[in-house]
Structure formats: C-alpha cells, structure tokens
Design a protein around this motif. Structure first.
Motif, PDB file in Angstrom:
ATOM      1  N   ALA A 105      16.350  28.379  13.705  1.00 20.59           N
ATOM      2  CA  ALA A 105      15.794  29.661  14.144  1.00 20.59           C
ATOM      3  C   ALA A 105      15.226  30.378  12.928  1.00 20.59           C
ATOM      4  CB  ALA A 105      16.867  30.512  14.804  1.00 20.59           C
ATOM      5  N   HIS A 106      14.033  30.912  13.065  1.00 14.60           N
ATOM      6  CA  HIS A 106      13.367  31.596  11.953  1.00 14.60           C
ATOM      7  C   HIS A 106      12.751  32.895  12.455  1.00 14.60           C
ATOM      8  CE1 HIS A 106      13.727  27.940   9.534  1.00 14.60           C
ATOM      9  NE2 HIS A 106      13.275  27.272  10.580  1.00 14.60           N
ATOM     10  N   THR A 107      12.671  33.855  11.596  1.00 13.90           N
ATOM     11  CA  THR A 107      11.942  35.084  11.897  1.00 13.90           C
ATOM     12  C   THR A 107      11.375  35.646  10.603  1.00 13.90           C
ATOM     13  OG1 THR A 107      12.087  37.319  12.796  1.00 13.90           O
ATOM     14  CG2 THR A 107      14.057  36.472  11.706  1.00 13.90           C
ATOM     15  N   GLN A 108      10.157  36.136  10.672  1.00 13.89           N
ATOM     16  CA  GLN A 108       9.546  36.795   9.522  1.00 13.89           C
ATOM     17  C   GLN A 108       9.868  38.288   9.519  1.00 13.89           C
ATOM     18  OE1 GLN A 108       8.038  34.998   7.156  1.00 13.89           O
ATOM     19  NE2 GLN A 108       8.527  33.199   8.422  1.00 13.89           N
ATOM     20  N   THR A 109      10.369  38.780  10.631  1.00 13.71           N
ATOM     21  CA  THR A 109      10.687  40.203  10.750  1.00 13.71           C
ATOM     22  C   THR A 109      12.011  40.502  10.065  1.00 13.71           C
ATOM     23  OG1 THR A 109       9.568  40.197  12.889  1.00 13.71           O
ATOM     24  CG2 THR A 109      10.967  42.092  12.380  1.00 13.71           C
ATOM     25  N   GLU A 110      12.078  41.640   9.408  1.00  6.71           N
ATOM     26  CA  GLU A 110      13.322  42.050   8.749  1.00  6.71           C
ATOM     27  C   GLU A 110      14.271  42.616   9.800  1.00  6.71           C
ATOM     28  OE1 GLU A 110      15.936  42.142   5.787  1.00  6.71           O
ATOM     29  OE2 GLU A 110      13.873  41.452   5.528  1.00  6.71           O
ATOM     30  N   LEU A 111      15.282  41.842  10.159  1.00  3.83           N
ATOM     31  CA  LEU A 111      16.241  42.237  11.181  1.00  3.83           C
ATOM     32  C   LEU A 111      17.654  42.158  10.627  1.00  3.83           C
ATOM     33  CD1 LEU A 111      14.883  40.219  14.256  1.00  3.83           C
ATOM     34  CD2 LEU A 111      14.548  42.650  13.812  1.00  3.83           C
ATOM     35  N   THR A 112      18.512  43.018  11.125  1.00  2.00           N
ATOM     36  CA  THR A 112      19.927  42.904  10.809  1.00  2.00           C
ATOM     37  C   THR A 112      20.577  41.925  11.775  1.00  2.00           C
ATOM     38  OG1 THR A 112      20.607  44.671  12.325  1.00  2.00           O
ATOM     39  CG2 THR A 112      19.967  45.321  10.068  1.00  2.00           C
ATOM     40  N   VAL A 113      21.799  41.538  11.457  1.00  2.00           N
ATOM     41  CA  VAL A 113      22.547  40.646  12.342  1.00  2.00           C
ATOM     42  C   VAL A 113      22.699  41.275  13.727  1.00  2.00           C
ATOM     43  CG1 VAL A 113      24.821  39.620  12.726  1.00  2.00           C
ATOM     44  CG2 VAL A 113      23.755  39.486  10.462  1.00  2.00           C
ATOM     45  N   ARG A 114      23.035  42.549  13.787  1.00  2.00           N
ATOM     46  CA  ARG A 114      23.178  43.217  15.078  1.00  2.00           C
ATOM     47  C   ARG A 114      21.867  43.184  15.860  1.00  2.00           C
ATOM     48  NH1 ARG A 114      25.866  46.826  18.216  1.00  2.00           N
ATOM     49  NH2 ARG A 114      27.696  46.849  16.871  1.00  2.00           N
ATOM     50  N   GLU A 115      20.753  43.397  15.195  1.00  2.00           N
ATOM     51  CA  GLU A 115      19.454  43.394  15.885  1.00  2.00           C
ATOM     52  C   GLU A 115      19.121  42.011  16.431  1.00  2.00           C
ATOM     53  OE1 GLU A 115      17.205  47.022  13.459  1.00  2.00           O
ATOM     54  OE2 GLU A 115      17.198  44.972  12.660  1.00  2.00           O
ATOM     55  N   VAL A 116      19.486  40.969  15.690  1.00  2.00           N
ATOM     56  CA  VAL A 116      19.263  39.610  16.195  1.00  2.00           C
ATOM     57  C   VAL A 116      20.125  39.364  17.424  1.00  2.00           C
ATOM     58  CG1 VAL A 116      19.515  37.153  15.696  1.00  2.00           C
ATOM     59  CG2 VAL A 116      18.562  38.678  13.960  1.00  2.00           C
ATOM     60  N   VAL A 117      21.390  39.733  17.348  1.00  2.78           N
ATOM     61  CA  VAL A 117      22.296  39.535  18.483  1.00  2.78           C
ATOM     62  C   VAL A 117      21.822  40.340  19.690  1.00  2.78           C
ATOM     63  CG1 VAL A 117      24.672  39.835  19.290  1.00  2.78           C
ATOM     64  CG2 VAL A 117      24.233  39.007  16.965  1.00  2.78           C
ATOM     65  N   ALA A 118      21.299  41.539  19.459  1.00  6.03           N
ATOM     66  CA  ALA A 118      20.825  42.393  20.549  1.00  6.03           C
ATOM     67  C   ALA A 118      19.627  41.793  21.281  1.00  6.03           C
ATOM     68  CB  ALA A 118      20.471  43.777  20.018  1.00  6.03           C
ATOM     69  N   LEU A 119      18.927  40.834  20.672  1.00  6.17           N
ATOM     70  CA  LEU A 119      17.823  40.174  21.364  1.00  6.17           C
ATOM     71  C   LEU A 119      18.309  39.473  22.633  1.00  6.17           C
ATOM     72  CD1 LEU A 119      15.915  38.603  18.322  1.00  6.17           C
ATOM     73  CD2 LEU A 119      15.288  40.653  19.624  1.00  6.17           C
ATOM     74  N   GLY A 120      19.575  39.109  22.656  1.00  4.28           N
ATOM     75  CA  GLY A 120      20.125  38.474  23.846  1.00  4.28           C
ATOM     76  C   GLY A 120      20.172  39.377  25.059  1.00  4.28           C
ATOM     77  N   ARG A 121      20.020  40.673  24.865  1.00  2.00           N
ATOM     78  CA  ARG A 121      20.070  41.612  25.990  1.00  2.00           C
ATOM     79  C   ARG A 121      18.696  41.855  26.609  1.00  2.00           C
ATOM     80  NH1 ARG A 121      24.204  41.434  28.393  1.00  2.00           N
ATOM     81  NH2 ARG A 121      23.654  43.412  29.420  1.00  2.00           N
ATOM     82  N   ILE A 122      17.637  41.360  25.999  1.00  2.00           N
ATOM     83  CA  ILE A 122      16.286  41.626  26.501  1.00  2.00           C
ATOM     84  C   ILE A 122      16.101  41.219  27.957  1.00  2.00           C
ATOM     85  CG2 ILE A 122      13.861  40.953  26.253  1.00  2.00           C
ATOM     86  CD1 ILE A 122      14.265  41.041  23.230  1.00  2.00           C
TER      87      ILE A 122
END
Length: 276
Positions: A105-122
């Motif tokens: 898994a890769h992302t160029q966006t600066e995200l925190t761990v919480r923000e990555v985990v929160a993607l699961g709620r989309i």
C-alpha cells in the motif's frame, strides 16, 4: 486430490440455500495478456471460517483475491455476494461488506495513522459527510485491536514496513466487514507480530481468506486450505488432509516431513543437499 475443481470437496454445496449466502466464486477465470491467470476456480466462503490460499509465486492467489473483492472482473464465471453478482451489488455496498488488505500500500499524501485507518469508514458515509461518533468509535476500536493506539498521530511515511501493514489491517477492521481478504499479510512482520495478527484475524466473527507462503502458519490458523498451481485448484480441505509430503513436493518441488501436533500438521523442510 485432483486437478479438477469439479471434484474438489465442498463444491457440491453450490445448489444448497446456504450457498446463496455470503461470498462465492463460481468457476471464475481471469485472462491477462492472453495468459490464463486463474482457471475455473470455485470457492464458497462459509460464515466465520478462515480459508488459506496456498501456492508458489504466480499461482494466481493475488488475482483470485482481487476477483473476490470485485477489484478485477472475471473473464468467465461469476463472483456473487448473497447470491447476487458483484456488479449488481455495486461498489459501495460491496465495500461495506468486503475489506481487502493487499501486499503493498502506498500513498503520496501526508496522512497520519488515524487518517489512514479512518479511510475504512468511507463506504459507511455519505459523500462529503463528516465523521460521526460511530465512525470515531470504529476507528478507535480498530487502532486498539491492532496495537496502534499510541501511533495514531504518527505520519504514515515514518512507519516501518510491518507497522504499515498493521495500519492497513486496522483500516480493514474499521470498515467492519463480514468478509476479509488478505494478501500475504504477514510479510514484513516479525514472528511475534505474525502470530498476533493471525490471532486477531481468527478471533473476529467474520469469514476470511488469507494468501500465505508459510505453510506452518496456514496449518496453525486456517480451517480450510485451497492450494493453487498455475491458476488451478490442486487440493482443498482441512490442513491435516491437504498438507502431505506428496502435495508439497508436487506443488512446491521441495521435500518435507510432516508430523501432526494436536490440532494441526507441522512441516519440516529438508535441505536439497546435506552438508559435507
């Protein structure tokens, strides 16, 4: 054990009412650049069970997981969720039911761990809607179960490979799926975290399909194994029935001794040549 999926144990359940519930692949194939990557595989995922996908590199494990998730469309056959083909279910509804964790898994966006985990709620929110209290509780619970609460504010880009993998597991848990698909999730993890992760997966009240290279981990944690070679199923069944020296030699071209601890087989690989 045969090379024909038509003779694979469990396929006779296709006509039963239970077969219409949950996630099912029915004779799915996938052809890419003229090459058959997955060839006529049938798999019915039973509620609450953990299925291990085994096979050497290039055997079709990752492709099968992507077909089950609806990321790829089959060239032939159909993947259904509660009896409906995934295209009819729709991407958003499928994402509320099925979570995937891929190898990289890769992302160029600066995200925190919480923000990555929160993607699961989309999948659970309307477009442009802010996070609800339910979303926050789900993210908090996923962070805690994955052992990442103390890393919640840390940048994704500063994590080790193993920590990134655990973050992706937490993102999948925050999704609150009923089916979980994992592609070699123990890669980059030390032994302790491999065991912790698989303990977590099998403790969840959901069905899971896990692609693994480690046969001993598969024997320890999986209820059922599906062994692939060149895109086809060559064996399916309980670990104690499937993981035999002859099967391991046939699929992986290595010699192995197999003993049986209470509950699961234990595989010991043999060196090709002895020390002089």
């Amino acid at each position: 054990m045969t090379d024909s999926t038509a003779e694979t144990p469990g396929l006779e359940s296709a006509a039963t009412p239970e077969a219409a519930s949950g996630l099912r692949a029915d004779r799915v194939s996938r052809r890419t650049d003229g090459r058959l990557i997955v060839d006529g595989i049938t798999l019915t995922l039973r509620p609450g069970e953990t299925v291990g996908l085994l096979g050497p590199n290039g055997s079709g494990k990752s492709t099968l997981l992507r077909l089950l998730a609806g990321i790829l469309a089959p060239s032939a056959g159909v993947v259904t969720l509660d009896g409906r083909p995934l295209p009819q279910v729709g991407r958003r509804a499928t994402a509320r039911r099925i979570a995937t964790v891929e190898q990289h898994a890769h992302t160029q966006t600066e995200l925190t761990v919480r923000e990555v985990v929160a993607l699961g709620r989309i999948p659970h929110r309307r477009a442009w809607a802010s996070a609800s209290a339910v979303d926050t509780r789900a993210v908090d619970a996923a962070l805690e179960r994955s052992g990442l609460t103390d890393r919640a504010g840390q940048s994704w880009h500063t994590l080790s490979g193993g920590e990134r993998q655990r973050t992706q597991i937490a993102r999948a848990l925050a999704q609150e799926p009923r089916e979980l698909l994992l592609d070699e999730p123990t890669n980059h993890l030390d032994i302790q975290h491999q065991l912790d992760l698989l303990d977590l997966v099998v403790s969840l009240p959901i069905a899971a399909v896990i692609a693994l290279h480690d046969l001993n981990l598969a024997a320890m944690y999986c209820d059922r194994l599906l062994v692939l070679r060149e895109g086809r199923v060559v064996a399916e069944g309980a670990p104690g029935d499937v993981l035999t020296p002859s099967l391991i030699k046939r699929v992986y071209d290595v010699q192995a001794d197999v003993t049986h601890d209470p509950g699961h087989p234990v595989i010991r690989f043999l060196r090709r040549t002895a020390k002089p």
